[in-house]
Structures are given as structure tokens and as C-alpha cells.
Design a protein around this motif. Structure first.
Motif, PDB file in Angstrom:
ATOM      1  N   VAL A 172      27.977  44.058  25.877  1.00 22.84           N
ATOM      2  CA  VAL A 172      27.913  42.855  25.047  1.00 22.84           C
ATOM      3  C   VAL A 172      29.281  42.211  24.871  1.00 22.84           C
ATOM      4  CG1 VAL A 172      27.315  41.940  22.767  1.00 22.84           C
ATOM      5  CG2 VAL A 172      25.859  43.670  23.846  1.00 22.84           C
ATOM      6  N   THR A 173      30.252  42.987  24.414  1.00 18.52           N
ATOM      7  CA  THR A 173      31.583  42.418  24.133  1.00 18.52           C
ATOM      8  C   THR A 173      32.708  43.151  24.855  1.00 18.52           C
ATOM      9  OG1 THR A 173      31.964  43.830  22.195  1.00 18.52           O
ATOM     10  CG2 THR A 173      30.815  41.744  21.826  1.00 18.52           C
ATOM     11  N   GLY A 174      32.390  44.242  25.514  1.00 21.08           N
ATOM     12  CA  GLY A 174      33.428  45.114  26.049  1.00 21.08           C
ATOM     13  C   GLY A 174      33.797  44.859  27.491  1.00 21.08           C
ATOM     14  N   PRO A 175      34.117  45.940  28.213  1.00 22.59           N
ATOM     15  CA  PRO A 175      34.663  45.806  29.566  1.00 22.59           C
ATOM     16  C   PRO A 175      33.788  45.015  30.532  1.00 22.59           C
ATOM     17  CG  PRO A 175      34.924  48.049  28.762  1.00 22.59           C
ATOM     18  CD  PRO A 175      34.079  47.341  27.755  1.00 22.59           C
ATOM     19  N   HIS A 176      32.477  45.182  30.448  1.00 25.14           N
ATOM     20  CA  HIS A 176      31.610  44.452  31.373  1.00 25.14           C
ATOM     21  C   HIS A 176      31.683  42.945  31.126  1.00 25.14           C
ATOM     22  CE1 HIS A 176      28.246  43.719  34.080  1.00 25.14           C
ATOM     23  NE2 HIS A 176      27.708  42.955  33.150  1.00 25.14           N
ATOM     24  N   ALA A 177      31.695  42.550  29.842  1.00 20.19           N
ATOM     25  CA  ALA A 177      31.782  41.127  29.513  1.00 20.19           C
ATOM     26  C   ALA A 177      33.106  40.535  30.001  1.00 20.19           C
ATOM     27  CB  ALA A 177      31.628  40.933  28.008  1.00 20.19           C
ATOM     28  N   MET A 178      34.180  41.296  29.836  1.00 22.68           N
ATOM     29  CA  MET A 178      35.497  40.841  30.301  1.00 22.68           C
ATOM     30  C   MET A 178      35.502  40.702  31.830  1.00 22.68           C
ATOM     31  SD  MET A 178      38.697  40.303  29.148  1.00 22.68           S
ATOM     32  CE  MET A 178      40.426  40.500  29.598  1.00 22.68           C
ATOM     33  N   SER A 179      34.921  41.683  32.514  1.00 22.11           N
ATOM     34  CA  SER A 179      34.931  41.651  33.975  1.00 22.11           C
ATOM     35  C   SER A 179      34.082  40.506  34.521  1.00 22.11           C
ATOM     36  CB  SER A 179      34.431  42.985  34.536  1.00 22.11           C
ATOM     37  OG  SER A 179      33.055  43.175  34.278  1.00 22.11           O
ATOM     38  N   GLN A 180      33.029  40.114  33.786  1.00 21.30           N
ATOM     39  CA  GLN A 180      32.224  38.975  34.218  1.00 21.30           C
ATOM     40  C   GLN A 180      33.014  37.675  34.156  1.00 21.30           C
ATOM     41  OE1 GLN A 180      29.699  40.525  36.058  1.00 21.30           O
ATOM     42  NE2 GLN A 180      28.742  38.582  35.482  1.00 21.30           N
ATOM     43  N   GLY A 181      33.852  37.533  33.119  1.00 19.68           N
ATOM     44  CA  GLY A 181      34.724  36.371  33.056  1.00 19.68           C
ATOM     45  C   GLY A 181      35.680  36.331  34.230  1.00 19.68           C
ATOM     46  N   TYR A 182      36.226  37.491  34.587  1.00 17.66           N
ATOM     47  CA  TYR A 182      37.134  37.619  35.727  1.00 17.66           C
ATOM     48  C   TYR A 182      36.392  37.256  37.028  1.00 17.66           C
ATOM     49  CZ  TYR A 182      40.606  40.022  38.741  1.00 17.66           C
ATOM     50  OH  TYR A 182      41.559  40.348  39.691  1.00 17.66           O
ATOM     51  N   TYR A 183      35.194  37.795  37.176  1.00 16.92           N
ATOM     52  CA  TYR A 183      34.401  37.531  38.382  1.00 16.92           C
ATOM     53  C   TYR A 183      34.058  36.043  38.503  1.00 16.92           C
ATOM     54  CZ  TYR A 183      30.493  37.625  41.667  1.00 16.92           C
ATOM     55  OH  TYR A 183      29.670  37.378  42.730  1.00 16.92           O
ATOM     56  N   ASN A 184      33.595  35.445  37.413  1.00 18.76           N
ATOM     57  CA  ASN A 184      33.206  34.034  37.463  1.00 18.76           C
ATOM     58  C   ASN A 184      34.407  33.124  37.704  1.00 18.76           C
ATOM     59  OD1 ASN A 184      30.494  34.634  36.996  1.00 18.76           O
ATOM     60  ND2 ASN A 184      30.730  34.528  34.767  1.00 18.76           N
ATOM     61  N   PHE A 185      35.577  33.528  37.232  1.00 15.65           N
ATOM     62  CA  PHE A 185      36.794  32.764  37.480  1.00 15.65           C
ATOM     63  C   PHE A 185      37.149  32.765  38.968  1.00 15.65           C
ATOM     64  CE2 PHE A 185      41.422  33.440  38.173  1.00 15.65           C
ATOM     65  CZ  PHE A 185      41.853  32.141  37.960  1.00 15.65           C
ATOM     66  N   LEU A 186      36.906  33.896  39.644  1.00 14.93           N
ATOM     67  CA  LEU A 186      37.354  34.047  41.025  1.00 14.93           C
ATOM     68  C   LEU A 186      36.283  33.768  42.071  1.00 14.93           C
ATOM     69  CD1 LEU A 186      39.489  37.320  40.793  1.00 14.93           C
ATOM     70  CD2 LEU A 186      40.346  35.024  41.299  1.00 14.93           C
ATOM     71  N   ALA A 187      35.020  34.083  41.784  1.00 14.47           N
ATOM     72  CA  ALA A 187      34.005  34.200  42.828  1.00 14.47           C
ATOM     73  C   ALA A 187      33.831  32.940  43.665  1.00 14.47           C
ATOM     74  CB  ALA A 187      32.664  34.600  42.214  1.00 14.47           C
ATOM     75  N   SER A 188      33.956  31.780  43.040  1.00 17.16           N
ATOM     76  CA  SER A 188      33.699  30.543  43.792  1.00 17.16           C
ATOM     77  C   SER A 188      34.883  30.094  44.629  1.00 17.16           C
ATOM     78  CB  SER A 188      33.328  29.423  42.813  1.00 17.16           C
ATOM     79  OG  SER A 188      34.420  29.145  41.941  1.00 17.16           O
TER      80      SER A 188
END
Length: 299
Positions: A172-188
Motif C-alpha cells: 500500500v505505502t511501502g517498498p512496492h508502491a515506491m518501486s511502482q513510481g520508479y517503474y512508471n517514471f522509467l518504463a516509457s
């Protein structure tokens, strides 16, 4: 004395032409400025290893003030939680965030900041045990799109919680949520068009994301250790002249701050607390119940 008062350490005008645009600020949080002896000593280590960085300790009042006294039109439905604050403080001011129980590893001990962080890097991370960017230590520019994406994701996750008594904090708020922000920033933008997580979460490679901003994530292992989490917390240390405890327990006994999981176990037994986040927030608005505290738990 078990508790010692910590004042912010301010360092001015320490950047050079070769410095990155990441502000030389270190953000940490704790319930108050009166710190357990082990926590206070650890902050002194950060001061020694990062002599060109200012260090700001944010207590509960400062955390609440940032979230509640400011208007954040880009983040509707912003609610108080330490993981929300962690992202918000680095979005607003930039700099380095670290959990207060981290210690700088040998890479930081043996090398100056400018030698480790390239000047064109907008975000510098270390990997956690799942190759995700660690949530408990990172450094980043202010108003970085990765922090924006991470915080929007966290707010969405919180509002969609079906049972606040059993929060899946990692998701919800922890490492997975942070990593999703990182992924969405880079993936495209990065990795030759691939969106495979293996490529996006690669260590020791400069990657370019939204707005052409570059980030670098380093592996954090025994050979190249940047951050040491909870150093010596399992060691047996004297609490007083008659009692020996683990360092982890001495910190909790000195400060009265216990791990969040204990607070969650305590609040699960509360009566009249709705299960869903939306229902809980509605009851708070109506004045029908007191806000749950995730700090004020006693052993």
C-alpha cells in the motif's frame, strides 16, 4: 542520559561545479527531537560521513505541519501517514531521505559524495533485496516526476484499502508502491523501449525517464555497501546497571517508540473502527471517532 536532544545541522554553500542537482540535505524523522542514546549517536555518524550536507530531523509536529498546513492541488485526498510524508518531503525539497536507523556503509565512508553521484544524475538509489529501489534510503531532486508518480500511487492505494486493521503496508505505502513510481517514471522512456522489470530495475546503469531525467541505482551488497540497516540491533547492550537487552529493545524502551506492527496489533482490537479506509475517513469527518495513532503503543 537515555534521551538526548538533537538540533538540525545546517551547512551552507557546499555545492561545486561538478555537483549533481540533488540538494545537499538529509531528511530523517522521529517522534520527537529527544532521541534514544543509540539513535542520537547514529546521527552523529551521519554528520561525520556527510560534512557538506545539512541534516534535518522532522518530529511528529513537523510531519503533520507539512501535510496538513499546506495545499497540495496535485495530490488530492492527501492524508497523514509517515510513508506519504517520506515521499512528499523529498518531492517538495529534494535531497536525501534515510530511515533514522540506517548507517552509512563503506562506500559512503570511503568516498566523497561527488565521487559517487555523477553530476547529471537527478536521482540516486540503492537496491533492496528484490532489486527494487530502496524506500529507506534514496537521494533525488525536488519536484521529481518519480516522486509525483509514487505519491499519487500511494494515495490511490490507501483510499482503496478494504481493511485498515490489516494493512498490507509493503504493497500500500511501502517498498512496492515506491518501486511502482520508479517503474512508471522509467518504463516509457528507458531501456530501448522494453518495459520488462529486469531492464527497468537494472543496477549500476544510468537510465533516462520522463522529461529526460537520469537516475542511477546501485547494488547494495557486502562488496559495495552504501547503507547498513539497523546496525548492531541484535547486540546485547546494557539498559541500566542491572538489565541487559538487545539494542533494538533499548531504543524502544528509551524512546517509547515501538515497531508499527505492534501498533497495528493493538488497534485491531479496537471497537467501532470501520474496516475500509473510505468508511474510516468518513467517520473521522463526522466526528464519530478518534483518529488511530500508529505511534502511541506501549509494550
Amino acid at each position: 542520559f537515555p534521551l538526548q536532544y538533537y538540533s538540525n545541522r545546517i551547512v551552507r554553500n557546499q555545492t561545486t561545479a561538478s555537483s549533481s542537482s540533488i540538494p545537499r540535505i538529509i531528511h530523517m524523522s522521529w517522534k520527537s527531537r529527544c532521541l534514544a542514546r543509540d539513535i542520537f549517536d547514529n546521527l552523529k555518524v551521519w554528520e561525520e560521513i556527510f560534512p557538506t550536507h545539512s541534516i534535518f530531523l522532522h518530529d511528529d509536529n513537523a510531519v503533520s505541519a507539512l501535510i496538513e498546513s499546506s495545499k497540495w492541488p496535485e495530490f488530492p485526498n492527501l492524508h497523514r501517514a509517515i510513508d506519504v510524508w517520506r515521499v512528499l518531503i523529498t518531492y517538495q525539497y529534494g535531497g536525501m531521505y534515510t530511515d533514522i536507523d540506517n548507517k552509512p556503509g563503506r562506500m559512503f565512508q570511503n568516498n566523497p559524495w561527488d565521487a559517487l553521484v555523477p553530476s547529471d544524475i537527478s536521482g540516486f538509489f540503492v537496491s533492496d533485496g528484490f532489486t527494487r529501489p530502496s524506500q529507506n534510503w534514496y537521494a533525488i531532486e525536488d519536484h521529481h516526476p518519480m516522486m509525483y508518480l509514487a505519491l499519487r500511487g500511494i494515495i490511490k492505494n490507501i483510499l482503496q484499502m478494504r481493511n485498515i486493521h490489516k494493512p498490507r503496508v509493503v504493497l500500500v505505502t511501502g517498498p512496492h508502491a515506491m518501486s511502482q513510481g520508479y517503474y512508471n517514471f522509467l518504463a516509457s522512456r528507458c531501456c530501448n523501449g522494453t518495459t520488462q522489470q529486469k531492464a527497468v530495475y537494472a543496477d549500476d546503469v544510468v537510465l533516462q525517464g520522463v522529461l529526460g531525467l537520469k537516475v542511477l541505482k546501485r547494488s547494495n551488497n557486502d562488496k559495495k555497501q552504501y547503507i547498513i540497516p539497523k546496525p548492531g540491533y541484535g547486540d546485547i547492550v546494557p539498559y541500566n546497571s542491572t538489565l541487559n537487552v538487545t539494542r533494538r529493545k533499548r531504543i524502544a524502551m528509551d524512546s517509547g517508540v515501538w515497531h508499527w506492527q505492534y501498533a497495528v496489533r493493538k488497534t485491531r482490537k479496537g471497537k467501532g473502527v470501520p474496516d475500509s479506509c473510505q468508511s474510516y475517513l468518513a467517520k473521522l469527518e463526522e466526528g464519530g471517532m478518534e483518529e488511530i495513532s500508529w505511534y502511541d503503543a506501549e509494550w
